[in-house]
Design a protein around this motif. Sequence first.
Motif, PDB file in Angstrom:
ATOM      1  N   TRP B  33       0.632  -1.147   0.399  1.00 25.26           N
ATOM      2  CA  TRP B  33      -0.013  -0.170  -0.037  1.00 25.26           C
ATOM      3  C   TRP B  33       0.515   1.207   0.598  1.00 25.26           C
ATOM      4  N   VAL B  37       0.106  11.953   2.749  1.00 26.45           N
ATOM      5  CA  VAL B  37       0.468  12.644   3.718  1.00 26.45           C
ATOM      6  C   VAL B  37       0.195  13.805   3.158  1.00 26.45           C
ATOM      7  N   TRP B  47      -3.509  13.669   7.167  1.00 25.16           N
ATOM      8  CA  TRP B  47      -3.580  12.484   6.497  1.00 25.16           C
ATOM      9  C   TRP B  47      -4.822  12.053   5.343  1.00 25.16           C
ATOM     10  N   GLU B  50      -4.297   6.877   0.970  1.00 24.10           N
ATOM     11  CA  GLU B  50      -3.859   5.076   0.217  1.00 24.10           C
ATOM     12  C   GLU B  50      -4.409   4.426  -0.520  1.00 24.10           C
ATOM     13  N   THR B  57      -8.213  -0.566  -3.849  1.00 17.54           N
ATOM     14  CA  THR B  57      -9.176  -0.342  -2.966  1.00 17.54           C
ATOM     15  C   THR B  57      -8.238   1.568  -2.646  1.00 17.54           C
ATOM     16  N   ASN B  59      -8.774   5.068  -0.451  1.00 15.30           N
ATOM     17  CA  ASN B  59      -9.154   6.041   0.761  1.00 15.30           C
ATOM     18  C   ASN B  59      -8.455   6.656   0.416  1.00 15.30           C
ATOM     19  N   TYR B  60      -9.698   7.351   0.863  1.00 18.55           N
ATOM     20  CA  TYR B  60      -9.945   9.413   1.434  1.00 18.55           C
ATOM     21  C   TYR B  60      -9.584   9.786   2.524  1.00 18.55           C
ATOM     22  N   TYR B  95       4.150  14.353   1.620  1.00 21.70           N
ATOM     23  CA  TYR B  95       4.626  13.280   1.458  1.00 21.70           C
ATOM     24  C   TYR B  95       3.982  12.332   1.032  1.00 21.70           C
ATOM     25  N   THR B 100       1.109   0.614   5.552  1.00 21.04           N
ATOM     26  CA  THR B 100       0.034   1.054   6.173  1.00 21.04           C
ATOM     27  C   THR B 100       0.214   1.634   7.586  1.00 21.04           C
ATOM     28  N   SER B 101       1.889   1.352   7.812  1.00 19.34           N
ATOM     29  CA  SER B 101       2.514   2.117   8.980  1.00 19.34           C
ATOM     30  C   SER B 101       3.015   3.227   8.567  1.00 19.34           C
ATOM     31  N   PHE B 102       3.275   3.511   7.531  1.00 19.71           N
ATOM     32  CA  PHE B 102       4.337   4.685   6.541  1.00 19.71           C
ATOM     33  C   PHE B 102       5.990   4.157   7.404  1.00 19.71           C
TER      34      PHE B 102
END
Lengths: 107, 115
Positions: B33, B37, B47, B50, B57, B59-60, B95, B100-102
């Motif tokens: 993913w 940011v 955020w 992603e 998929t 998401n915003y 950025y 998902t954990s960046f």
Amino acid sequence: DIQMTQSPSLLSASVGDRVTINCKASQNINKYLNWYQQKLGEAPKLLIYNTNNLQTGIPSRFSGSGSGTDYTLTISSLQPEDFGTYFCFQHNSWPWTFGGGTKLELK
Amino acid sequence: EVKLVESGGGLVQPGRSLKLSCAASGFSFNDYWMGWVRQAPGKGLEWIGEINQDSSTINYTPSLKDKFTISRDNAQNTLYLQMSKLGSEDTAIYYCARGTSFAYWGQGTLVTVSS
């Protein structure tokens, strides 16, 4: 949306101090909570993921704890390079959200 | 070495559009993913959204869903952020980040919306 409330927003401490930063979620986030450190002019750096897992390369003086809605980042003995701003981040429910930040400054 | 390099920022007039890119290297891009940011001057992190590995998929954050579009090109190892109807409130460093954990972030690209 889940609101993330960090406290304090500003923390003054000295080298060697033990410091804690708190993050409260508006609902249960099931430990899907990360902590980031950001220094001036730099991108954030991941310190802790999923509440208490230390990211590779991060010193062991950093630790995380918590559950449900309440989470804590602890620095056991503050070092000069630890000053900066810390953010919590929940990735349990979309949209993911950040806390407002805690600025850790030298006393 | 994981590397993320954003580009495409700059000065843009209100109401205009801008497309940012994030070039990835040092890892298998199509296994992760990817997300965006932003950070307004002197403010906290926001955020944006992603996208999953095959773009099925996306998401915003709700407040940006109608203005921003995230996409990716796995053949080019590049992530994109198309921004439209820009306003002064969109002035920020943008950025890109991995996973998902960046765990990894780019250095950011500054977007300034001003006439």
